[in-house]
Scaffold this motif. Structure first.
Motif, mmCIF file in Angstrom:
data_model
loop_
_atom_site.group_PDB
_atom_site.id
_atom_site.type_symbol
_atom_site.label_atom_id
_atom_site.label_comp_id
_atom_site.label_asym_id
_atom_site.label_seq_id
_atom_site.Cartn_x
_atom_site.Cartn_y
_atom_site.Cartn_z
ATOM 1 N N VAL A 211 -18.256 -22.828 9.958
ATOM 2 C CA VAL A 211 -18.090 -23.297 8.580
ATOM 3 C C VAL A 211 -17.399 -22.239 7.726
ATOM 4 C CG1 VAL A 211 -20.062 -24.865 8.749
ATOM 5 C CG2 VAL A 211 -20.401 -22.563 7.829
ATOM 6 N N ALA A 212 -17.673 -20.959 8.008
ATOM 7 C CA ALA A 212 -16.991 -19.901 7.266
ATOM 8 C C ALA A 212 -15.498 -19.906 7.578
ATOM 9 C CB ALA A 212 -17.610 -18.547 7.604
ATOM 10 N N TRP A 213 -15.149 -20.103 8.844
ATOM 11 C CA TRP A 213 -13.744 -20.169 9.255
ATOM 12 C C TRP A 213 -13.056 -21.359 8.587
ATOM 13 C CZ3 TRP A 213 -12.121 -19.374 15.079
ATOM 14 C CH2 TRP A 213 -10.724 -19.261 15.159
ATOM 15 N N THR A 214 -13.736 -22.521 8.604
ATOM 16 C CA THR A 214 -13.150 -23.727 8.023
ATOM 17 C C THR A 214 -12.964 -23.583 6.516
ATOM 18 O OG1 THR A 214 -14.242 -25.068 9.722
ATOM 19 C CG2 THR A 214 -13.410 -26.220 7.781
ATOM 20 N N ALA A 215 -14.015 -23.172 5.816
ATOM 21 C CA ALA A 215 -13.932 -23.044 4.363
ATOM 22 C C ALA A 215 -12.973 -21.938 3.959
ATOM 23 C CB ALA A 215 -15.321 -22.792 3.783
ATOM 24 N N GLY A 216 -12.933 -20.866 4.754
ATOM 25 C CA GLY A 216 -12.052 -19.754 4.437
ATOM 26 C C GLY A 216 -10.580 -20.106 4.554
ATOM 27 N N ARG A 217 -10.238 -20.929 5.543
ATOM 28 C CA ARG A 217 -8.827 -21.292 5.723
ATOM 29 C C ARG A 217 -8.407 -22.407 4.772
ATOM 30 N NH1 ARG A 217 -7.761 -25.744 9.034
ATOM 31 N NH2 ARG A 217 -5.810 -24.821 9.753
ATOM 32 N N ASP A 218 -9.364 -23.190 4.267
ATOM 33 C CA ASP A 218 -9.023 -24.271 3.346
ATOM 34 C C ASP A 218 -9.114 -23.810 1.890
ATOM 35 O OD1 ASP A 218 -10.088 -26.738 1.590
ATOM 36 O OD2 ASP A 218 -8.765 -27.491 3.161
ATOM 37 N N ALA A 261 -19.610 -32.714 9.215
ATOM 38 C CA ALA A 261 -18.616 -33.787 9.277
ATOM 39 C C ALA A 261 -17.923 -33.962 7.928
ATOM 40 C CB ALA A 261 -19.285 -35.097 9.706
ATOM 41 N N ALA A 262 -18.699 -33.937 6.842
ATOM 42 C CA ALA A 262 -18.109 -34.052 5.503
ATOM 43 C C ALA A 262 -17.150 -32.897 5.233
ATOM 44 C CB ALA A 262 -19.217 -34.083 4.452
ATOM 45 N N MET A 263 -17.537 -31.700 5.639
ATOM 46 C CA MET A 263 -16.663 -30.534 5.459
ATOM 47 C C MET A 263 -15.334 -30.721 6.169
ATOM 48 S SD MET A 263 -17.289 -26.683 6.927
ATOM 49 C CE MET A 263 -17.046 -27.303 8.603
ATOM 50 N N LEU A 264 -15.365 -31.223 7.399
ATOM 51 C CA LEU A 264 -14.132 -31.410 8.153
ATOM 52 C C LEU A 264 -13.234 -32.468 7.519
ATOM 53 C CD1 LEU A 264 -15.510 -31.225 11.812
ATOM 54 C CD2 LEU A 264 -14.114 -29.524 10.634
ATOM 55 N N PHE A 265 -13.816 -33.581 7.081
ATOM 56 C CA PHE A 265 -12.997 -34.621 6.470
ATOM 57 C C PHE A 265 -12.488 -34.200 5.095
ATOM 58 C CE2 PHE A 265 -14.869 -37.319 9.756
ATOM 59 C CZ PHE A 265 -13.782 -38.112 10.096
ATOM 60 N N LEU A 266 -13.265 -33.418 4.368
ATOM 61 C CA LEU A 266 -12.783 -32.890 3.088
ATOM 62 C C LEU A 266 -11.636 -31.912 3.307
ATOM 63 C CD1 LEU A 266 -16.176 -32.308 1.242
ATOM 64 C CD2 LEU A 266 -14.357 -33.861 0.499
ATOM 65 N N ALA A 267 -11.755 -31.100 4.354
ATOM 66 C CA ALA A 267 -10.678 -30.160 4.662
ATOM 67 C C ALA A 267 -9.420 -30.886 5.124
ATOM 68 C CB ALA A 267 -11.142 -29.172 5.738
ATOM 69 N N LEU A 268 -9.610 -32.051 5.740
ATOM 70 C CA LEU A 268 -8.474 -32.818 6.256
ATOM 71 C C LEU A 268 -7.734 -33.562 5.149
ATOM 72 C CD1 LEU A 268 -7.008 -33.792 8.856
ATOM 73 C CD2 LEU A 268 -8.681 -35.657 8.975
ATOM 74 N N PHE A 269 -8.453 -34.174 4.216
ATOM 75 C CA PHE A 269 -7.864 -35.030 3.177
ATOM 76 C C PHE A 269 -6.889 -34.244 2.288
ATOM 77 C CE2 PHE A 269 -7.930 -37.180 -0.949
ATOM 78 C CZ PHE A 269 -7.681 -38.481 -0.557
ATOM 79 N N PRO A 270 -5.751 -34.842 1.886
ATOM 80 C CA PRO A 270 -5.308 -36.238 2.080
ATOM 81 C C PRO A 270 -4.536 -36.465 3.372
ATOM 82 C CG PRO A 270 -3.770 -35.129 0.651
ATOM 83 C CD PRO A 270 -4.837 -34.118 0.992
ATOM 84 N N ASP A 271 -4.432 -35.437 4.217
ATOM 85 C CA ASP A 271 -3.795 -35.623 5.518
ATOM 86 C C ASP A 271 -4.752 -36.345 6.448
ATOM 87 O OD1 ASP A 271 -1.663 -34.163 4.533
ATOM 88 O OD2 ASP A 271 -2.346 -32.271 5.397
ATOM 89 N N VAL A 272 -4.207 -36.980 7.473
ATOM 90 C CA VAL A 272 -5.023 -37.530 8.541
ATOM 91 C C VAL A 272 -4.668 -36.900 9.891
ATOM 92 C CG1 VAL A 272 -5.540 -39.725 7.406
ATOM 93 C CG2 VAL A 272 -3.456 -39.523 8.773
ATOM 94 N N MET A 273 -3.422 -36.450 10.035
ATOM 95 C CA MET A 273 -2.991 -35.712 11.223
ATOM 96 C C MET A 273 -2.043 -34.600 10.769
ATOM 97 S SD MET A 273 -4.378 -36.781 14.087
ATOM 98 C CE MET A 273 -3.317 -36.090 15.332
ATOM 99 N N PRO A 274 -2.573 -33.427 10.430
ATOM 100 C CA PRO A 274 -1.692 -32.334 10.025
ATOM 101 C C PRO A 274 -0.842 -31.845 11.200
ATOM 102 C CG PRO A 274 -3.994 -31.918 9.427
ATOM 103 C CD PRO A 274 -3.985 -33.069 10.364
ATOM 104 N N SER A 275 0.361 -31.432 10.901
ATOM 105 C CA SER A 275 1.256 -30.899 11.924
ATOM 106 C C SER A 275 1.406 -29.397 11.738
ATOM 107 C CB SER A 275 2.628 -31.573 11.832
ATOM 108 O OG SER A 275 3.533 -30.984 12.751
ATOM 109 N N THR A 276 1.444 -28.693 12.845
ATOM 110 C CA THR A 276 1.693 -27.249 12.781
ATOM 111 C C THR A 276 3.180 -26.950 12.668
ATOM 112 O OG1 THR A 276 1.676 -27.174 15.209
ATOM 113 C CG2 THR A 276 -0.392 -26.678 14.081
ATOM 114 N N LEU A 277 4.016 -27.986 12.750
ATOM 115 C CA LEU A 277 5.458 -27.824 12.581
ATOM 116 C C LEU A 277 5.834 -28.131 11.131
ATOM 117 C CD1 LEU A 277 6.687 -29.588 15.847
ATOM 118 C CD2 LEU A 277 6.119 -27.175 15.517
#
Length: 330
Positions: A211-218, A261-277
């Motif tokens: 969760v620290a990694w996820t929140a830190g990068r978002d 799960a909420a953290m992951l979907f919040l980090a994802l929104f408004p994207d649904v499939m982010p691209s590294t390109l």
């Protein structure tokens, strides 16, 4: 609120329900060899989830169907990119279901051991790979301008994705142990609670790092709040288990899974499939069906979702009593 946002939230809720409910019966399946000492105890474990495990899987079917109908571009890109992991998960779920149905067909100990191994396999693999997949989606994968996956399997198995898989694996195991402690009596209840505390300590460390990694990068405040809730509720669940309060322990791990799960979907929104390109990222807008389709689906979901949730809640209420080895006929 736009219909695309409403359906993103609804899909997030469906996935959250699946992870919370299927999470504990994955955990129980993994405990078949770790916790049970004899055939009667293994049958107790199976009976704790016997009335509900197949109903829990309905959440996955509905989540997949909703994604296909509401966001067809997301569905197409997701299933093509993650074809191999999703195929492995499907095989594992089939093997697990067959194990539940076939282990009692013959009395030989070797026959039962083989199906027990199938149940363990069918529980460990999805518990690990769902975390890898969900974390990998949030991290992003290489997509070209046509939203086609242009990477390799190695691009799906990043360190962040692997950590996500270890989190779901250990948290589900802890969640399942507390469910067994909540649903059983006697010695198996106490051993399940103790095992849940041991695995919970490992899961707590992994969850904190994830969760620290996820929140830190978002960096978004909502993501940080969800991350904090995940850690707090998981630790509260462990504390409740240490005090012998299995109901609160199970509630704590359930809320922790929901918060992750909420953290992951919040980090994802408004994207649904982010691209590294530089190109290829899919958003809720670019991946959505037509407004008319979403409107019809919204009315259908509003009518039938409460019925489905009510029925499943009723089934849990009916089978709420604790069981023990003395309930197993010899």
């Amino acid at each position: 609120m736009e219909l695309t946002t409403i359906w993103f939230v609804l899909i997030a809720v469906l996935w959250t329900g699946y992870l919370v409910l299927e999470g504990f019966d994955f955990g129980v399946g993994m405990l078949m060899r770790l916790l049970a000492r004899d055939e009667n105890e293994r049958r107790v474990l199976l009976n704790t989830i016997g009335p509900v495990w197949d109903g829990n899987e309905v959440w996955l079917i509905v989540a997949g169907g909703a994604t296909f109908a509401a966001f067809p571009e997301w569905y197409a890109t997701l299933f093509s990119a993650y074809y191999v992991p999703l195929f492995v998960i499907l095989v594992a779920l089939i093997v697990r279901a067959v194990g539940f149905e076939y282990r009692h067909k013959r009395p030989e100990a070797q026959w039962k051991r083989r199906w027990d191994a199938a149940i363990v396999f069918g529980s460990v693999v999805p518990a690990l790979l769902w975390g890898v997949a969900l974390a990998g989606i949030v991290h992003g994968i290489p997509l070209d301008a046509d939203h086609d996956f242009v990477g390799s399997l190695a691009d799906l198995v990043t360190p962040y994705a692997l950590l996500g898989g270890l989190v779901t694996l250990t948290v589900f195991l802890t969640h399942g142990a507390f469910f067994v402690a909540l649903k059983t009596v006697g010695d198996i209840r106490h051993r399940a609670r103790a095992l849940g505390l041991r695995w919970g300590a490992v899961a707590a460390v992994l969850t904190l790092a994830f969760v620290a990694w996820t929140a830190g990068r978002d960096g978004d405040l909502a993501v940080w709040i969800a991350a904090g809730v995940a850690v707090a509720t998981f630790l509260a669940g462990l504390a409740a288990a240490g005090a012998g309060r299995e109901g609160w322990a199970f509630t704590g791990t359930a809320f922790a899974i929901a918060a992750v799960a909420a953290m992951l979907f919040l980090a994802l929104f408004p994207d649904v499939m982010p691209s590294t390109l530089a190109t290829g990222t899919l958003t809720t807008t670019t991946a959505a069906s037509t407004p008319y389709t979403l409107e019809i689906m919204t009315w259908v979901a509003a009518a039938f979702t409460p019925i489905v949730i009510g029925y499943q809640a009723w089934s849990y209420w009916v089978f709420r009593r604790r069981i023990g080895v003395h309930h197993i006929p010899s």
